[in-house]
Design a protein around this motif. Structure first.
Motif, PDB file in Angstrom:
ATOM      1  N   VAL A 372       0.838  -1.195   0.000  1.00 14.73           N
ATOM      2  CA  VAL A 372       0.000   0.000   0.000  1.00 14.73           C
ATOM      3  C   VAL A 372       0.876   1.249   0.000  1.00 14.73           C
ATOM      4  O   VAL A 372       0.729   2.154  -0.834  1.00 14.73           O
ATOM      5  N   GLY A 373       1.804   1.314   0.948  1.00 15.23           N
ATOM      6  CA  GLY A 373       2.707   2.455   1.002  1.00 15.23           C
ATOM      7  C   GLY A 373       3.565   2.573  -0.238  1.00 15.23           C
ATOM      8  O   GLY A 373       3.809   3.675  -0.748  1.00 15.23           O
ATOM      9  N   ALA A 374       4.044   1.436  -0.758  1.00 19.24           N
ATOM     10  CA  ALA A 374       4.853   1.460  -1.975  1.00 19.24           C
ATOM     11  C   ALA A 374       4.058   2.034  -3.141  1.00 19.24           C
ATOM     12  O   ALA A 374       4.581   2.814  -3.952  1.00 19.24           O
ATOM     13  N   SER A 375       2.795   1.668  -3.231  1.00 20.18           N
ATOM     14  CA  SER A 375       1.946   2.167  -4.326  1.00 20.18           C
ATOM     15  C   SER A 375       1.694   3.663  -4.201  1.00 20.18           C
ATOM     16  O   SER A 375       1.661   4.386  -5.199  1.00 20.18           O
ATOM     17  N   ILE A 376       1.532   4.152  -2.969  1.00 17.59           N
ATOM     18  CA  ILE A 376       1.335   5.592  -2.774  1.00 17.59           C
ATOM     19  C   ILE A 376       2.578   6.358  -3.210  1.00 17.59           C
ATOM     20  O   ILE A 376       2.487   7.375  -3.921  1.00 17.59           O
ATOM     21  N   TYR A 377       3.741   5.887  -2.817  1.00 19.07           N
ATOM     22  CA  TYR A 377       4.978   6.539  -3.253  1.00 19.07           C
ATOM     23  C   TYR A 377       5.084   6.548  -4.775  1.00 19.07           C
ATOM     24  O   TYR A 377       5.448   7.555  -5.391  1.00 19.07           O
ATOM     25  N   ALA A 378       4.780   5.416  -5.388  1.00 17.68           N
ATOM     26  CA  ALA A 378       4.870   5.324  -6.848  1.00 17.68           C
ATOM     27  C   ALA A 378       3.883   6.275  -7.526  1.00 17.68           C
ATOM     28  O   ALA A 378       4.221   6.960  -8.504  1.00 17.68           O
ATOM     29  N   ARG A 379       2.674   6.356  -6.997  1.00 15.93           N
ATOM     30  CA  ARG A 379       1.676   7.246  -7.589  1.00 15.93           C
ATOM     31  C   ARG A 379       2.048   8.716  -7.411  1.00 15.93           C
ATOM     32  O   ARG A 379       1.721   9.549  -8.265  1.00 15.93           O
ATOM     33  N   LEU A 380       2.737   9.038  -6.331  1.00 13.56           N
ATOM     34  CA  LEU A 380       3.206  10.409  -6.165  1.00 13.56           C
ATOM     35  C   LEU A 380       4.112  10.816  -7.324  1.00 13.56           C
ATOM     36  O   LEU A 380       3.968  11.901  -7.893  1.00 13.56           O
ATOM     37  N   VAL A 381       5.037   9.943  -7.682  1.00 20.12           N
ATOM     38  CA  VAL A 381       5.950  10.253  -8.788  1.00 20.12           C
ATOM     39  C   VAL A 381       5.185  10.321 -10.104  1.00 20.12           C
ATOM     40  O   VAL A 381       5.364  11.256 -10.902  1.00 20.12           O
ATOM     41  N   GLU A 382       4.305   9.363 -10.354  1.00 18.90           N
ATOM     42  CA  GLU A 382       3.565   9.363 -11.612  1.00 18.90           C
ATOM     43  C   GLU A 382       2.627  10.556 -11.726  1.00 18.90           C
ATOM     44  O   GLU A 382       2.431  11.105 -12.820  1.00 18.90           O
ATOM     45  N   ARG A 383       2.058  10.976 -10.610  1.00 17.16           N
ATOM     46  CA  ARG A 383       1.151  12.131 -10.638  1.00 17.16           C
ATOM     47  C   ARG A 383       1.920  13.446 -10.774  1.00 17.16           C
ATOM     48  O   ARG A 383       1.506  14.332 -11.528  1.00 17.16           O
ATOM     49  N   ARG A 384       3.009  13.579 -10.044  1.00 18.16           N
ATOM     50  CA  ARG A 384       3.729  14.845 -10.033  1.00 18.16           C
ATOM     51  C   ARG A 384       4.641  15.008 -11.245  1.00 18.16           C
ATOM     52  O   ARG A 384       5.032  16.127 -11.588  1.00 18.16           O
ATOM     53  N   LEU A 385       4.971  13.894 -11.894  1.00 15.34           N
ATOM     54  CA  LEU A 385       5.797  13.939 -13.102  1.00 15.34           C
ATOM     55  C   LEU A 385       5.072  13.177 -14.216  1.00 15.34           C
ATOM     56  O   LEU A 385       5.573  12.162 -14.726  1.00 15.34           O
ATOM     57  N   PRO A 386       3.884  13.654 -14.631  1.00 16.29           N
ATOM     58  CA  PRO A 386       3.084  12.874 -15.583  1.00 16.29           C
ATOM     59  C   PRO A 386       3.755  12.774 -16.942  1.00 16.29           C
ATOM     60  O   PRO A 386       4.212  13.769 -17.508  1.00 16.29           O
ATOM     61  N   LEU A 387       3.791  11.579 -17.462  1.00 11.78           N
ATOM     62  CA  LEU A 387       4.465  11.330 -18.735  1.00 11.78           C
ATOM     63  C   LEU A 387       3.740  11.998 -19.882  1.00 11.78           C
ATOM     64  O   LEU A 387       4.363  12.487 -20.831  1.00 11.78           O
ATOM     65  N   GLU A 388       2.445  12.095 -19.819  1.00 13.16           N
ATOM     66  CA  GLU A 388       1.695  12.672 -20.922  1.00 13.16           C
ATOM     67  C   GLU A 388       1.975  14.163 -21.127  1.00 13.16           C
ATOM     68  O   GLU A 388       1.660  14.724 -22.177  1.00 13.16           O
ATOM     69  N   ALA A 389       2.590  14.788 -20.120  1.00 16.02           N
ATOM     70  CA  ALA A 389       2.911  16.209 -20.246  1.00 16.02           C
ATOM     71  C   ALA A 389       4.244  16.435 -20.970  1.00 16.02           C
ATOM     72  O   ALA A 389       4.637  17.566 -21.180  1.00 16.02           O
ATOM     73  N   ALA A 390       4.939  15.361 -21.329  1.00 16.96           N
ATOM     74  CA  ALA A 390       6.244  15.495 -21.984  1.00 16.96           C
ATOM     75  C   ALA A 390       6.111  16.104 -23.362  1.00 16.96           C
ATOM     76  O   ALA A 390       5.098  15.961 -24.022  1.00 16.96           O
TER      77      ALA A 390
END
Length: 390
Positions: A372-390
């Protein structure tokens, strides 16, 4: 979105890492084995850079996403244990006598490693993720040590996030307090020097023990009669040492303890009044009283907007009903506060099924929290650095 499938698939490996770390706890600035495991795993999973020895035993991993963005997000976990003899009865209990992961830092490290494994495989983000594995959180200045050695100059980040387990019996409940969330802390040492004598003739003494005992009670008047009623503060004398014989009035006595505060003004008021009370007692009893304060923790200040981002990432995993910011500031302290003095960010809590309190020899972290905690950390990176904004 529940636990990320790739992290769920890695659950057995994460639990193996967690059990190993729990069985081999190391106290602050002595986490050589733990740091070695962390660094080896980051290299095994293909991190772009792995830096060891930051503030003696700290580890920093650099992971670049698939997008070319220049924004950088930091994630931090603490690694140290406490000088406590474990009584949990776990089959993976501490094998190091007098050392125990009684605050769940083994779980924090494992959760961040889980996110590291997932993000290293997917690189589904645009920018750079900086993984900070910190030593010596338990009052020994690990965060300050890393910062002093140029943590955020060598590995700059735009924002930084942390997380702590919460043994409240409410699994998968993610909470955060915006603004001042955890107290700052000072430790104090007070030495009373009087005049010793035979215990049968105390009139010949200037009894340091009597003075020290009286100080304990007088200090509590500061909270009730000096600190404003709506200002939070804690003053706890936690040690008193004096004497070595049944028939001797001791010449010296020592007090030690901590104050907790949410504003510099409250800290300064408590320290000033303690010094003034000690000065008055020194004059009144004809003794010498020396007072020393050490600033250990800053007030932990959660950025409001980034707290919302932490909550959004947590909601992706535990659902919106499992996330709240309707919580009160906590009078415990956390040296992630020092990092938030340099870089904006947020620090939340994740509940689990355990109910034995932190820093207790019987504390047990529920391993269900790990993915659960690992997924939250991972989602923080994916949300704050969204790939679609590249």
């Amino acid at each position: 979105m529940p636990i990320l499938p790739e992290i769920e698939a890695a659950r057995p490996q994460l639990e193996t890492i967690f059990r190993d770390l729990h069985a081999h706890p190391e106290i602050g600035f002595q986490e050589q084995r733990t740091a070695g495991i962390v660094a080896d795993k980051l290299r095994e999973w293909g991190f772009d850079e792995v830096h060891e020895g930051v503030a003696k035993t700290g580890v920093v991993g650099i992971l670049k996403g698939r997008g070319p963005g220049n924004r950088r997000v930091g994630l931090r976990a603490d690694m140290d244990a406490l000088p406590i003899q474990e009584t949990s009865g776990l089959d993976y209990a501490s094998q190091n006598s007098g050392r125990m992961h009684a605050c769940g830092h083994d779980g924090h490290t494992t959760m961040l490693l889980g996110a590291a494994k997932y993000l290293a495989a997917s690189r589904n983000f645009d920018g750079t993720a900086v993984f900070i594995f910190q030593p010596a959180e338990e009052g020994l200045g690990g965060a300050r040590g890393m910062i002093a050695e140029g943590l955020f100059k060598r590995f700059p980040v735009d924002e930084v996030y942390g997380m702590h387990n919460q043994p409240d019996g409410r699994p998968n409940r993610a909470t955060i307090c915006k603004g001042p969330a955890m107290a700052g802390a000072s430790f104090f040492d007070i030495t009373v020097t009087g005049k010793g004598s035979h215990a049968a003739m105390p009139q010949q003494s200037r009894d340091a023990l009597v003075v020290a005992a009286a100080l304990v009670g007088q200090f509590q008047t500061i909270l009730g009669r000096n600190l404003p009623a709506l200002e939070r503060g804690v003053l706890s004398v936690t040690q008193i040492h004096a004497g070595s014989a049944y028939n001797v009035v001791p010449e010296t006595a020592a007090l030690a303890g901590t104050i907790r505060f949410f504003t510099p003004e409250a800290r300064d008021l408590m320290q000033t009044r303690m010094r003034e009370i000690c000065a008055g007692f020194a004059t009144g009893f004809g003794v010498q009283i020396d007072v020393e304060f050490r600033e250990i923790f800053d007030v932990l200040l959660n950025d409001a907007a980034l707290s919302d981002e932490w909550m959004a990432a947590a909601a992706d995993v535990v659902g919106t009903d499992g996330v709240t910011d309707d919580v009160q500031p906590f009078t415990g302290s956390e040296d992630f506060a020092d990092m938030l003095q340099v870089v904006p960010g947020a620090y939340g809590n994740l509940g689990h099924a355990g109910t034995v309190p932190l820093h207790n020899p019987g504390f047990v972290l529920d391993p269900e929290i790990l993915p659960v905690g690992a997924s939250i950390y991972a989602r923080l990176v994916e949300r704050r650095l969204p790939l679609e904004a590249a």
